[in-house]
Design an enzyme around this catalytic site. Sequence first.
Site, PDB file in Angstrom:
ATOM      1  N   ARG A  76     -40.723  -9.435  16.048  1.00 55.71           N
ATOM      2  CA  ARG A  76     -40.954  -8.008  16.207  1.00 55.71           C
ATOM      3  C   ARG A  76     -41.917  -7.558  15.111  1.00 55.71           C
ATOM      4  NH1 ARG A  76     -35.307  -8.741  16.618  1.00 55.71           N
ATOM      5  NH2 ARG A  76     -34.438  -8.209  18.669  1.00 55.71           N
ATOM      6  N   ARG A  91     -44.907 -10.409  21.784  1.00 51.64           N
ATOM      7  CA  ARG A  91     -43.535 -10.919  21.817  1.00 51.64           C
ATOM      8  C   ARG A  91     -43.151 -11.290  23.250  1.00 51.64           C
ATOM      9  NH1 ARG A  91     -38.488 -10.822  19.077  1.00 51.64           N
ATOM     10  NH2 ARG A  91     -36.778  -9.852  20.237  1.00 51.64           N
ATOM     11  N   TYR A 101     -36.886 -12.050  31.207  1.00 47.04           N
ATOM     12  CA  TYR A 101     -38.134 -12.811  31.216  1.00 47.04           C
ATOM     13  C   TYR A 101     -38.157 -13.840  32.341  1.00 47.04           C
ATOM     14  CZ  TYR A 101     -38.949 -10.746  26.662  1.00 47.04           C
ATOM     15  OH  TYR A 101     -39.145  -9.846  25.652  1.00 47.04           O
TER      16      TYR A 101
END
Length: 308
Positions: A159, A256, A288
């Site tokens: 992050r 990311r 994802y």
Amino acid sequence: MPTDTAAEHVNRYLDHLTVERGAAANTVNSYRRDLARYEHYLTARGIDGLDAVTTDDVREFLVELRRGDPDAGLGPLADSSIARTLVAVRGFHKFATAEGIVAADVAHAVRPPRPARRLPKSLPVDDVLAILDSAGSDDQPRGLRDRALLELLYSCGARISEATSLDVDDIDTDARAVRLRGKGGKERVVPVGGPAVDALEAYLVRGRPALVRRAEPALFLNVRGGRLSRQSAWQVLVDAAHRAGLDTAVSPHTLRHSFATHLLDGGADVRVVQELLGHASVTTTQVYTLVTVNTMREVYATAHPRAR
């Protein structure tokens, strides 16, 4: 449900929120608008009192919020706004039940619509490489810093806040690993790829010494020698994407997402990706897998002779 009676009950509820619950003025005003729309809906359906409202009436109200009411000049609401409005309606009915205005809470069992799962945006590998190649000059301290920052973000899926909070001691170039501090103060050690290690070593040897002004543990420094801010790190990526000629909006989270998607496309186990991303639950990471399934569908539809 007469308008005066509804308004009276609504005002009592809003007073309750203000005086007894200590709700903020903005919250009370938001509830007032939502309940005014609810009151209008009930009146239009000819419902004369709160005790005449049924669970189906409340559910139908959600349908109307999504559909809108052109005759009343009321447009359709997004799922997030519908959910917010339902909170107001459920709170109102719960209050009415507790106060003895009605015998049963007909809104208790009504749930907001499930928002559509927003798939994270990721970039093709070639676009990511173009951004990294455009990160900065190898002969300028800031360029070395920018290249190291972006290489690190993509290499380990950090992050932006995790990257900017790194100290020099958190990097182990020999072991090719970095210690990240995630949400809730949880730490994790993740591997770093060769290009990112090379960029970090170049920055530490030729870039950071030119930026440092005092004893500062931060890995990534600004031009005044202090810790690089999240906003400045974000701008580094935006500038690199612009130089790379990308016409899509890019954020640190884009790198990311790309990191996770590219790993899964390459055959990585979702639980390994979960650990690398620092997700507390594998459910968060599984979004994802939807991206990769969609990609497979597109490839299948265009490449298989019997796909259509």
